[in-house]
Design a protein around this motif. Structure first.
Motif, PDB file in Angstrom:
ATOM      1  N   VAL A   1       0.838  -1.208   0.000  1.00  0.00           N
ATOM      2  CA  VAL A   1       0.000   0.000   0.000  1.00  0.00           C
ATOM      3  C   VAL A   1       0.876   1.262   0.000  1.00  0.00           C
ATOM      4  O   VAL A   1       0.437   2.332   0.381  1.00  0.00           O
ATOM      5  N   GLN A   2       2.127   1.116  -0.445  1.00  0.00           N
ATOM      6  CA  GLN A   2       3.047   2.251  -0.447  1.00  0.00           C
ATOM      7  C   GLN A   2       3.184   2.856  -1.841  1.00  0.00           C
ATOM      8  O   GLN A   2       3.074   2.168  -2.843  1.00  0.00           O
ATOM      9  N   GLU A   3       3.395   4.172  -1.867  1.00  0.00           N
ATOM     10  CA  GLU A   3       3.749   4.842  -3.105  1.00  0.00           C
ATOM     11  C   GLU A   3       4.951   5.742  -2.837  1.00  0.00           C
ATOM     12  O   GLU A   3       5.184   6.163  -1.700  1.00  0.00           O
ATOM     13  N   PHE A   4       5.713   6.062  -3.895  1.00  0.00           N
ATOM     14  CA  PHE A   4       7.006   6.705  -3.732  1.00  0.00           C
ATOM     15  C   PHE A   4       7.114   7.952  -4.601  1.00  0.00           C
ATOM     16  O   PHE A   4       6.615   7.984  -5.723  1.00  0.00           O
ATOM     17  N   SER A   5       7.765   8.973  -4.043  1.00  0.00           N
ATOM     18  CA  SER A   5       8.102  10.183  -4.802  1.00  0.00           C
ATOM     19  C   SER A   5       9.581  10.447  -4.595  1.00  0.00           C
ATOM     20  O   SER A   5      10.062  10.429  -3.458  1.00  0.00           O
ATOM     21  N   LYS A   6      10.316  10.708  -5.695  1.00  0.00           N
ATOM     22  CA  LYS A   6      11.773  10.859  -5.604  1.00  0.00           C
ATOM     23  C   LYS A   6      12.190  12.265  -6.010  1.00  0.00           C
ATOM     24  O   LYS A   6      11.680  12.829  -6.968  1.00  0.00           O
TER      25      LYS A   6
ATOM     26  N   GLU B   1      16.053  13.967  -6.325  1.00  0.00           N
ATOM     27  CA  GLU B   1      17.495  13.756  -6.172  1.00  0.00           C
ATOM     28  C   GLU B   1      17.743  12.449  -5.406  1.00  0.00           C
ATOM     29  O   GLU B   1      17.269  11.413  -5.812  1.00  0.00           O
ATOM     30  N   ASP B   2      18.435  12.515  -4.244  1.00  0.00           N
ATOM     31  CA  ASP B   2      18.748  11.295  -3.485  1.00  0.00           C
ATOM     32  C   ASP B   2      17.669  10.932  -2.459  1.00  0.00           C
ATOM     33  O   ASP B   2      17.809   9.914  -1.761  1.00  0.00           O
ATOM     34  N   LEU B   3      16.637  11.747  -2.332  1.00  0.00           N
ATOM     35  CA  LEU B   3      15.636  11.540  -1.291  1.00  0.00           C
ATOM     36  C   LEU B   3      14.345  10.961  -1.870  1.00  0.00           C
ATOM     37  O   LEU B   3      13.812  11.468  -2.862  1.00  0.00           O
ATOM     38  N   VAL B   4      13.852   9.894  -1.225  1.00  0.00           N
ATOM     39  CA  VAL B   4      12.595   9.259  -1.632  1.00  0.00           C
ATOM     40  C   VAL B   4      11.595   9.367  -0.488  1.00  0.00           C
ATOM     41  O   VAL B   4      11.884   8.973   0.646  1.00  0.00           O
ATOM     42  N   GLU B   5      10.427   9.927  -0.783  1.00  0.00           N
ATOM     43  CA  GLU B   5       9.332   9.996   0.192  1.00  0.00           C
ATOM     44  C   GLU B   5       8.452   8.762   0.003  1.00  0.00           C
ATOM     45  O   GLU B   5       8.089   8.405  -1.116  1.00  0.00           O
ATOM     46  N   ILE B   6       8.111   8.121   1.119  1.00  0.00           N
ATOM     47  CA  ILE B   6       7.279   6.914   1.087  1.00  0.00           C
ATOM     48  C   ILE B   6       5.954   7.239   1.766  1.00  0.00           C
ATOM     49  O   ILE B   6       5.938   7.676   2.920  1.00  0.00           O
ATOM     50  N   LYS B   7       4.853   7.017   1.042  1.00  0.00           N
ATOM     51  CA  LYS B   7       3.525   7.293   1.579  1.00  0.00           C
ATOM     52  C   LYS B   7       2.681   6.026   1.613  1.00  0.00           C
ATOM     53  O   LYS B   7       2.840   5.130   0.775  1.00  0.00           O
ATOM     54  N   ASN B   8       1.762   5.981   2.566  1.00  0.00           N
ATOM     55  CA  ASN B   8       0.704   4.984   2.557  1.00  0.00           C
ATOM     56  C   ASN B   8      -0.403   5.520   1.660  1.00  0.00           C
ATOM     57  O   ASN B   8      -1.026   6.532   1.977  1.00  0.00           O
ATOM     58  N   LYS B   9      -0.614   4.880   0.518  1.00  0.00           N
ATOM     59  CA  LYS B   9      -1.557   5.439  -0.447  1.00  0.00           C
ATOM     60  C   LYS B   9      -3.005   5.321  -0.005  1.00  0.00           C
ATOM     61  O   LYS B   9      -3.872   5.996  -0.556  1.00  0.00           O
ATOM     62  N   GLU B  10      -3.274   4.505   1.021  1.00  0.00           N
ATOM     63  CA  GLU B  10      -4.641   4.405   1.536  1.00  0.00           C
ATOM     64  C   GLU B  10      -4.971   5.574   2.464  1.00  0.00           C
ATOM     65  O   GLU B  10      -6.089   6.061   2.500  1.00  0.00           O
ATOM     66  N   THR B  11      -3.962   6.025   3.232  1.00  0.00           N
ATOM     67  CA  THR B  11      -4.197   7.100   4.201  1.00  0.00           C
ATOM     68  C   THR B  11      -3.578   8.429   3.770  1.00  0.00           C
ATOM     69  O   THR B  11      -3.852   9.453   4.384  1.00  0.00           O
TER      70      THR B  11
END
Length: 201
Positions: free
Chosen positions: A26-31, A33-43
């Motif tokens: 249930v995770q989605e990612f936004s990148k 440069e070197d940093l990746v944000e990880i979100k719970n796509k349900e919440t």
């Protein structure tokens, strides 16, 4: 609260930050440069960050669970702001392993081995912890791994529930702390250290 671990072997210079548990499906990612944000796509909640090439951005990283310095937290927050991500890091300045005082200990209804405890830790704050050790008892000084702690084994301590009873932390045995275990059960300290004091290995 967040958990941070650094891996320069299997994950090749990657720092992982976790704010909460989240299933991988249930995770989605936004990148950026070197940093990746990880979100719970349900919440739509940010559950963590991965920082690649971490040693080029931060100082004094060692493999395994890490306590980030204020300088490193500030550097990470700058990267987060530059990426236009919203969730920044905060620090309490407190250790995750502390001395706790067991103020109350009662059997968990419906269990033949679990006890529910009320344990005093930082600044007279009390936490409820469910413990399965047979030697846990009221009046003891013990080692508490607070929520957000990464154990030497790699286990992360999250809030949980056992037999319907909430638990916020773990009472540790010597073995769980990576120390020699002389007897079964949790590690019981002498009367010297005060509740809330950092437990030093």
């Amino acid at each position: 609260m967040f958990v941070s671990t650094y891996n320069n072997n299997g994950l090749n210079d990657t720092l992982m930050i976790l704010f909460e548990k989240s299933e991988s499906d249930v995770q989605e990612f936004s990148k950026s440069e070197d940093l990746v944000e990880i979100k719970n796509k349900e919440t739509d909640r940010v559950v963590g960050y991965n920082l690649f090439n971490a040693s080029t951005h931060l100082k004094d990283l060692t493999n395994g669970p890490v306590t980030l310095s204020e300088e490193n937290i500030n550097s990470l927050n700058e990267l987060i702001k530059e990426a236009d991500f919203k969730k920044t890091l905060e620090t309490t300045g407190r250790s995750n392993f502390v001395v706790g005082y067991v103020k109350k200990c009662e059997p968990v209804e419906g269990s033949d081995h679990l006890s529910v405890t009320q344990i005093e830790i930082d600044d007279e704050k009390e936490v409820q912890i469910v413990c399965g050790a047979s030697n846990i008892a009221e009046g003891q000084k013990v080692v508490v791994a607070k929520v957000g702690t990464v154990m030497p084994s790699g286990l992360i301590i999250w809030p949980g529930e056992l037999k319907g009873v909430t638990s916020e932390g773990m009472v540790c045995s010597a073995r769980e702390l990576g120390l020699p275990q002389e007897a079964d059960g949790i590690m019981v300290l002498d009367d010297g250290p005060e509740p809330g004091i950092e437990f030093k290995f």
